[in-house]
Design a protein around this motif. Structure first.
Motif, mmCIF file in Angstrom:
data_model
loop_
_atom_site.group_PDB
_atom_site.id
_atom_site.type_symbol
_atom_site.label_atom_id
_atom_site.label_comp_id
_atom_site.label_asym_id
_atom_site.label_seq_id
_atom_site.Cartn_x
_atom_site.Cartn_y
_atom_site.Cartn_z
ATOM 1 N N GLY A 126 -85.741 -41.337 -29.865
ATOM 2 C CA GLY A 126 -85.320 -41.078 -28.490
ATOM 3 C C GLY A 126 -84.780 -42.282 -27.745
ATOM 4 O O GLY A 126 -83.642 -42.245 -27.233
ATOM 5 N N PRO A 127 -85.545 -43.374 -27.636
ATOM 6 C CA PRO A 127 -85.044 -44.517 -26.861
ATOM 7 C C PRO A 127 -83.842 -45.198 -27.507
ATOM 8 O O PRO A 127 -82.995 -45.753 -26.809
ATOM 9 C CB PRO A 127 -86.250 -45.463 -26.793
ATOM 10 N N ILE A 128 -83.764 -45.151 -28.854
ATOM 11 C CA ILE A 128 -82.591 -45.719 -29.525
ATOM 12 C C ILE A 128 -81.343 -44.942 -29.117
ATOM 13 O O ILE A 128 -80.297 -45.515 -28.802
ATOM 14 C CB ILE A 128 -82.765 -45.661 -31.055
ATOM 15 N N TYR A 129 -81.467 -43.621 -29.115
ATOM 16 C CA TYR A 129 -80.339 -42.762 -28.749
ATOM 17 C C TYR A 129 -79.852 -43.069 -27.329
ATOM 18 O O TYR A 129 -78.653 -43.249 -27.101
ATOM 19 C CB TYR A 129 -80.761 -41.291 -28.852
ATOM 20 N N ILE A 130 -80.779 -43.159 -26.401
ATOM 21 C CA ILE A 130 -80.392 -43.439 -25.007
ATOM 22 C C ILE A 130 -79.734 -44.807 -24.906
ATOM 23 O O ILE A 130 -78.691 -44.976 -24.266
ATOM 24 C CB ILE A 130 -81.618 -43.367 -24.081
ATOM 25 N N GLY A 131 -80.336 -45.813 -25.547
ATOM 26 C CA GLY A 131 -79.796 -47.167 -25.480
ATOM 27 C C GLY A 131 -78.394 -47.270 -26.061
ATOM 28 O O GLY A 131 -77.569 -48.048 -25.587
ATOM 29 N N GLU A 132 -78.103 -46.462 -27.090
ATOM 30 C CA GLU A 132 -76.808 -46.556 -27.767
ATOM 31 C C GLU A 132 -75.714 -45.710 -27.117
ATOM 32 O O GLU A 132 -74.540 -45.939 -27.349
ATOM 33 C CB GLU A 132 -76.966 -46.159 -29.235
ATOM 34 N N LEU A 133 -76.073 -44.730 -26.332
ATOM 35 C CA LEU A 133 -75.068 -43.882 -25.670
ATOM 36 C C LEU A 133 -74.842 -44.246 -24.211
ATOM 37 O O LEU A 133 -73.753 -44.057 -23.673
ATOM 38 C CB LEU A 133 -75.483 -42.415 -25.754
ATOM 39 N N ALA A 134 -75.874 -44.769 -23.525
ATOM 40 C CA ALA A 134 -75.750 -45.043 -22.089
ATOM 41 C C ALA A 134 -74.877 -46.270 -21.843
ATOM 42 O O ALA A 134 -74.984 -47.266 -22.562
ATOM 43 C CB ALA A 134 -77.135 -45.267 -21.482
ATOM 44 N N PRO A 135 -74.000 -46.250 -20.831
ATOM 45 C CA PRO A 135 -73.223 -47.445 -20.457
ATOM 46 C C PRO A 135 -74.162 -48.586 -20.063
ATOM 47 O O PRO A 135 -75.213 -48.347 -19.457
ATOM 48 C CB PRO A 135 -72.407 -46.970 -19.243
ATOM 49 N N SER A 136 -73.801 -49.818 -20.389
ATOM 50 C CA SER A 136 -74.711 -50.952 -20.183
ATOM 51 C C SER A 136 -75.067 -51.160 -18.716
ATOM 52 O O SER A 136 -76.180 -51.596 -18.405
ATOM 53 C CB SER A 136 -74.092 -52.243 -20.748
ATOM 54 N N ASN A 137 -74.145 -50.813 -17.791
ATOM 55 C CA ASN A 137 -74.422 -51.082 -16.379
ATOM 56 C C ASN A 137 -75.458 -50.137 -15.777
ATOM 57 O O ASN A 137 -76.041 -50.421 -14.731
ATOM 58 C CB ASN A 137 -73.129 -51.016 -15.556
ATOM 59 N N ILE A 138 -75.722 -48.994 -16.443
ATOM 60 C CA ILE A 138 -76.750 -48.075 -15.942
ATOM 61 C C ILE A 138 -77.814 -47.784 -17.000
ATOM 62 O O ILE A 138 -78.622 -46.875 -16.839
ATOM 63 C CB ILE A 138 -76.139 -46.742 -15.449
ATOM 64 N N ARG A 139 -77.801 -48.570 -18.092
ATOM 65 C CA ARG A 139 -78.739 -48.316 -19.187
ATOM 66 C C ARG A 139 -80.192 -48.402 -18.722
ATOM 67 O O ARG A 139 -81.027 -47.568 -19.074
ATOM 68 C CB ARG A 139 -78.491 -49.318 -20.327
#
Length: 499
Positions: A126-139
């Motif tokens: 789960g957290p890997i998926y979010i970290g890899e898809l979310a834009p860095s400015n709102i990660r």
């Protein structure tokens, strides 16, 4: 108005974050059922050692999955497969626990082990998926919802338990079975959605260099084609460098000095999350409050209200984590929690007890302090530990590292949870002085050893820990003139080939 892509980013991230509802619900379920006289009678009045063993059984399953299974599954099957497999195991384990034969504590414990395995898989992916898809400015903002969904799980479990505790005569043994079986709700919803959201573009590039698949995934979550091409180039550069210059798999976690340093830091803060006192409150607040209050439904209501406020408190991370940074939240949270534990221990131990309970003002003071503790914990050592862990590792080791480090929580938790019931029985609230000291130590550790990761891209975060810049190093390998900017020449190349 937010763009459609931004809204979709939030949607897919919240689907992945729903894995944390599994954790929050389960952590609260066993705490809840301990207040049921029917549950106690069903399993022949288990002693504190058995109670500790039931909690430890869950953590054993979670540790095995997190350390040895979650990373490989997320790497080879994909992040979505990891989340779906974990959810399926939770569903099976829920039925095992609900329909355990009377007195068969071994079957109930077996269900706890299986639920730990399922959550170990889901909480790695789960957290890997979010970290890899979310834009860095709102990660950081999006990842804060990861911890908030833990509170959502607790919220559901405690309010269902409260409703059941008010209808014990009607429900009979189902006053606790109803609380347990509702755990299937969220894993069913996850499985129903997870294969309709895009797979991680980093996973596509790493597995067979599937650039078109990666491009399609990015196109769903980025606003412009230029953004898609820039990020795809950065991913390719980082992965090329990692494949050529750095080994992958579990061995890489200890060979590379920079990665090894991150492993130590992440393991310490993940273990620290569970020894702040919050892990103990999640599992044993019912028996803790029994030292203060007599009425089981009153205790159930306090737990439910605590979970409700936990959601609100976690939301503080959404506007603070990317504004003030990770270190700020860790330090302020640690100091605040220490003060709450110190005062709570003093209030309880230095006031008289009447007929097995404290006076109403003392009880209110202790509950207020526990709520204030949650106010400091949720956005800091609750949400930010997950954010920090998910973002500091490079692609070649991310799945294995996040799995192992996040399950360090359960290693620490299993140790504390096994001895805490006996500790509480023998020492009462004096145990909370220990948590106060631990929280001070954690704040000091962060001040001296943790670098800030606010708004740093995943591909370039290695430089904060003494590693190479994977984007710039990879650019030389792939022959990119500008490692941070891709010219869109794909269409022209295709047209030239057709001509």
């Amino acid at each position: 108005m937010p763009s459609g892509k931004l809204v979709y980013n939030w949607y897919i991230s919240l689907v992945a974050a729903s894995c944390m509802v599994l954790y929050g619900y389960d952590a609260s379920v066993f705490n809840s059922v301990q207040g049921s006289k029917n549950w106690i009678a069903f399993f022949n009045n288990p002693d504190p050692n058995i109670i500790g063993a039931i909690n430890t059984a869950y953590t054993v399953g979670a540790v095995v999955a997190g350390f040895f299974l979650g990373g490989p599954l997320a790497d080879y099957g994909g992040r979505r497969v990891g989340m779906a497999t974990g959810s399926l195991l939770v569903i099976i384990a829920t039925f095992m626990q609900t329909f355990t034969p009377r007195g068969n504590i071994a079957c109930f414990i077996g269900g706890r082990v299986l639920i730990g395995l399922g959550q170990g898989l889901a909480l790695t992916a789960g957290p890997i998926y979010i970290g890899e898809l979310a834009p860095s400015n709102i990660r950081g903002t999006i990842m804060s919802f990861w911890q908030m969904f833990y509170s959502v799980g607790s919220f559901l479990a405690y309010w269902i338990n409260y409703a059941c505790s008010k209808n014990v005569k009607k429900l009979g043994e189902w006053d606790w079975k109803m609380v347990v079986i509702f755990q299937i709700l969220m894993p069913v919803l996850i499985i129903a959605q997870v294969f309709f959201i895009p797979e991680s573009p980093r996973w596509y590039v790493q597995h067979g260099n599937r650039l078109d698949d990666a491009r399609r995934s990015l196109a769903k979550v980025r606003d412009t084609e230029q953004e898609v091409e820039d990020e795809l180039l950065a991913i390719r550069e980082a992965i090329e460098f990692e494949a050529e210059a750095i080994s992958s798999g579990y061995s890489a976690l200890w060979k590379d000095k920079s990665v090894r340093k991150r492993m130590y830091l992440a393991m310490i803060i993940n273990a620290g999350q569970q020894i702040t006192g919050q892990g103990t409150l999640n599992s044993y607040s019912t028996i803790i409050y029994k030292k203060v209050f007599k009425d089981p439904s009153q205790i159930a209501l306090i737990n439910a209200l605590n979970a409700t406020f936990g959601i609100i408190f976690t939301l503080n991370a959404t506007w603070t984590v990317d504004r003030f940074g990770r270190k700020f939240l860790f330090i302020v949270g640690g100091c605040g929690m220490a003060v709450c534990m110190l005062i709570a221990a003093t209030v309880e131990t230095q006031t008289p007890t009447f007929d097995g309970a404290k006076s109403v003002p003392v009880g209110i003071a202790i509950v207020f302090l526990m709520f204030l503790f949650a106010f400091f914990y949720k956005p800091s050592w609750g949400a930010t530990v997950w954010i920090y862990t998910a973002e500091i590792f490079s692609m070649n080791v991310r799945a294995q590292a996040v799995g192992m480090c996040s399950q360090t929580q359960n290693v620490a938790n299993s140790i504390v949870q096994q001895f805490f019931p006996i500790f509480l029985q023998n020492c009462g609230f004096y145990a909370f002085y220990m948590f106060a000291g631990v929280n001070v130590c954690l704040a000091v550790f962060v001040w001296f050893f943790l670098p800030e990761t606010k708004k740093v891209s995943l591909e370039e975060i290695d430089t904060l820990f003494g590693g190479s810049n994977h984007v710039e190093s990879g650019a030389e390998i792939v022959g990119a003139k500008d490692p941070h900017h891709a010219q869109i020449e794909r269409i022209e190349e295709v047209e030239e080939k057709r001509a």
